[in-house]
Write a protein that holds these residues in place. Structure first.
Motif, PDB file in Angstrom:
ATOM      1  N   ARG A  21       0.831  -1.199   0.000  1.00 23.67           N
ATOM      2  CA  ARG A  21       0.000   0.000   0.000  1.00 23.67           C
ATOM      3  C   ARG A  21       0.874   1.261   0.000  1.00 23.67           C
ATOM      4  NH1 ARG A  21      -5.384  -0.977   1.559  1.00 23.67           N
ATOM      5  NH2 ARG A  21      -5.570   1.049   2.573  1.00 23.67           N
ATOM      6  N   THR A  22       1.965   1.229   0.763  1.00 22.97           N
ATOM      7  CA  THR A  22       2.885   2.364   0.786  1.00 22.97           C
ATOM      8  C   THR A  22       3.566   2.531  -0.568  1.00 22.97           C
ATOM      9  OG1 THR A  22       3.286   2.018   3.138  1.00 22.97           O
ATOM     10  CG2 THR A  22       4.877   3.369   1.955  1.00 22.97           C
ATOM     11  N   VAL A  23       3.965   1.425  -1.182  1.00 22.64           N
ATOM     12  CA  VAL A  23       4.599   1.476  -2.495  1.00 22.64           C
ATOM     13  C   VAL A  23       3.649   2.081  -3.522  1.00 22.64           C
ATOM     14  CG1 VAL A  23       5.548   0.071  -4.378  1.00 22.64           C
ATOM     15  CG2 VAL A  23       6.135  -0.469  -2.000  1.00 22.64           C
ATOM     16  N   VAL A  24       2.401   1.629  -3.516  1.00 28.16           N
ATOM     17  CA  VAL A  24       1.426   2.124  -4.490  1.00 28.16           C
ATOM     18  C   VAL A  24       1.111   3.592  -4.242  1.00 28.16           C
ATOM     19  CG1 VAL A  24      -0.973   1.903  -5.245  1.00 28.16           C
ATOM     20  CG2 VAL A  24       0.456  -0.126  -5.000  1.00 28.16           C
ATOM     21  N   ARG A  25       1.001   3.985  -2.994  1.00 25.37           N
ATOM     22  CA  ARG A  25       0.766   5.412  -2.706  1.00 25.37           C
ATOM     23  C   ARG A  25       1.899   6.276  -3.263  1.00 25.37           C
ATOM     24  NH1 ARG A  25      -1.221   3.480   2.591  1.00 25.37           N
ATOM     25  NH2 ARG A  25      -3.476   3.910   2.683  1.00 25.37           N
ATOM     26  N   HIS A  26       3.135   5.816  -3.064  1.00 24.55           N
ATOM     27  CA  HIS A  26       4.264   6.594  -3.569  1.00 24.55           C
ATOM     28  C   HIS A  26       4.240   6.635  -5.096  1.00 24.55           C
ATOM     29  CE1 HIS A  26       8.265   8.456  -2.917  1.00 24.55           C
ATOM     30  NE2 HIS A  26       8.424   8.068  -4.165  1.00 24.55           N
ATOM     31  N   ALA A  27       3.947   5.513  -5.733  1.00 24.81           N
ATOM     32  CA  ALA A  27       3.888   5.473  -7.192  1.00 24.81           C
ATOM     33  C   ALA A  27       2.766   6.358  -7.717  1.00 24.81           C
ATOM     34  CB  ALA A  27       3.693   4.027  -7.667  1.00 24.81           C
ATOM     35  N   ALA A  28       1.606   6.336  -7.051  1.00 29.41           N
ATOM     36  CA  ALA A  28       0.479   7.169  -7.479  1.00 29.41           C
ATOM     37  C   ALA A  28       0.812   8.647  -7.322  1.00 29.41           C
ATOM     38  CB  ALA A  28      -0.764   6.803  -6.676  1.00 29.41           C
ATOM     39  N   ARG A  29       1.481   8.998  -6.220  1.00 30.26           N
ATOM     40  CA  ARG A  29       1.885  10.390  -6.021  1.00 30.26           C
ATOM     41  C   ARG A  29       2.870  10.822  -7.110  1.00 30.26           C
ATOM     42  NH1 ARG A  29       3.471   9.715  -1.321  1.00 30.26           N
ATOM     43  NH2 ARG A  29       1.476  10.180  -0.296  1.00 30.26           N
ATOM     44  N   GLN A  30       3.789   9.929  -7.464  1.00 30.24           N
ATOM     45  CA  GLN A  30       4.760  10.228  -8.522  1.00 30.24           C
ATOM     46  C   GLN A  30       4.048  10.438  -9.856  1.00 30.24           C
ATOM     47  OE1 GLN A  30       7.842  10.713  -7.777  1.00 30.24           O
ATOM     48  NE2 GLN A  30       8.939  10.725  -9.711  1.00 30.24           N
ATOM     49  N   ALA A  77      -5.373   3.288  -5.065  1.00 31.17           N
ATOM     50  CA  ALA A  77      -4.799   4.414  -5.804  1.00 31.17           C
ATOM     51  C   ALA A  77      -5.892   5.323  -6.351  1.00 31.17           C
ATOM     52  CB  ALA A  77      -3.916   3.898  -6.943  1.00 31.17           C
ATOM     53  N   ARG A  78      -6.951   4.746  -6.885  1.00 29.44           N
ATOM     54  CA  ARG A  78      -8.028   5.556  -7.471  1.00 29.44           C
ATOM     55  C   ARG A  78      -8.772   6.347  -6.406  1.00 29.44           C
ATOM     56  NH1 ARG A  78      -9.241   0.406 -10.510  1.00 29.44           N
ATOM     57  NH2 ARG A  78      -8.193   0.634 -12.538  1.00 29.44           N
ATOM     58  N   SER A  79      -8.932   5.758  -5.230  1.00 33.85           N
ATOM     59  CA  SER A  79      -9.682   6.449  -4.183  1.00 33.85           C
ATOM     60  C   SER A  79      -8.876   7.584  -3.556  1.00 33.85           C
ATOM     61  CB  SER A  79     -10.119   5.464  -3.095  1.00 33.85           C
ATOM     62  OG  SER A  79      -8.991   4.910  -2.433  1.00 33.85           O
ATOM     63  N   GLU A  80      -7.571   7.398  -3.398  1.00 31.38           N
ATOM     64  CA  GLU A  80      -6.746   8.412  -2.755  1.00 31.38           C
ATOM     65  C   GLU A  80      -6.145   9.416  -3.734  1.00 31.38           C
ATOM     66  OE1 GLU A  80      -3.902   6.894  -0.021  1.00 31.38           O
ATOM     67  OE2 GLU A  80      -5.329   5.566   1.003  1.00 31.38           O
TER      68      GLU A  80
END
Length: 299
Positions: A21-30, A77-80
């Motif tokens: 979840r942390t990895v995906v959040r960082h990727a989505a932010r990028q 990712a879509r929700s955040e």
């Protein structure tokens, strides 16, 4: 319109690990920072299987791709990050080769520190280090257990004065500009041989050497002022181990940028000693920028 290059996505190699979840959040932010899509890729297989597939319980070939792994993370990712486009894919194969092949078509590749592609228990050297060493695009390695929840808006980059034209410096500026962050240019050098041991030996003028190095950093910053007028830059030179300086500076930073060397058309089979140590010890996500002449296929 023909001839227009497709938009390169941020590619996140995901697995079934609890830190994803942390990895995906960082990727989505990028992806949001660079206005590009996010693609979640789950590679199923076993690193010791030369075919890149594993048999099911009855021994009748590869198992059904585990789509829920990527779909659960895509929903997060879509929700955040509702402003980005998220796509998913699950493929059989050996994680490192698949991720390396896909890196040629990605803007960034984001991985967890302990590996990716379905093998969360593998050490950094098994998947993440192979990919960080040989990928065609910049690779971000995230350490979820140590990444600060509320980091300073600060990007740190290690500058090698012997390779001052390295792409890593420009990438660091771009990342700072995208984040509205300040940028730290750090150079450190220490060699035991610099310390004189004989009675008639004279120590070098370390203050003059450090002042010259600092002036080089400031000159490089001045060259980029027109392109990045809003990036506040702080340059620092210390006579310590480079990896120790970068590791300390990474605490509470948003991102640490390091480069690999690709001289002679063949990148080293392992990261340089500084970059490799930083990957293992940094307290912030590490962005590894490939050398200009590196090629993972040749390596």
């Amino acid at each position: 319109m023909s001839g227009v290059s497709p938009i390169r996505p941020v590619l996140a190699g995901v697995d079934e690990g609890s830190d994803q979840r942390t990895v995906v959040r960082h990727a989505a932010r990028q992806a949001g920072l660079h206005h590009t899509p996010l693609h979640l890729l789950h590679v199923t297989g076993h690193p010791d299987d030369p075919t890149g597939t594993t048999a099911d319980e009855d021994g009748h070939g590869p198992p059904t791709p585990d789509a829920p792994v990527t779909e659960r993370l895509a929903e997060l990712a879509r929700s955040e990050f509702p402003g980005i486009t998220v796509t998913t894919e699950t493929v059989p194969g050996r994680p490192a080769p698949v991720l390396l092949e896909r890196s040629a078509e990605a803007a960034f590749l984001v991985l967890g520190h302990r590996g990716s592609g379905g093998f969360p228990r593998l050490s950094l050297g098994s998947v993440s280090q192979q990919v960080a060493t040989h990928a065609d695009c910049p690779v971000i390695v995230v350490r979820p257990g140590e990444t600060p929840a509320d980091p300073d808006n600060r990007v740190v980059v290690g500058v090698d004065l012997g390779d001052i034209g390295a792409q890593a410096l420009d990438v660091a500026y771009e990342e700072a500009a995208a984040r509205g962050a300040s940028l730290q240019l750090l150079h450190a050098t220490f060699h035991p041989g610099e310390v004189p041991t004989g009675p008639s030996l004279v120590a070098p003028d370390y203050e003059a050497l450090d002042a010259a190095a600092l002036e080089i950093l400031r000159t490089e910053a001045a060259k980029r002022l027109d392109r990045f007028p809003d990036v506040t830059v702080h340059a620092r030179v210390e006579r310590v181990r480079p990896a120790a300086m970068l590791t300390e500076a990474s605490r509470d930073a948003a991102l640490l940028v390091v480069g690999t060397h690709g001289r002679g058309g063949l990148r080293r089979l392992m990261l340089g000693s500084v970059s490799g140590e930083v990957l293992h010890r940094a307290a912030a996500p590490v962005l590894v920028v490939p050398g200009r002449d590196g090629d993972h296929r040749a390596a």
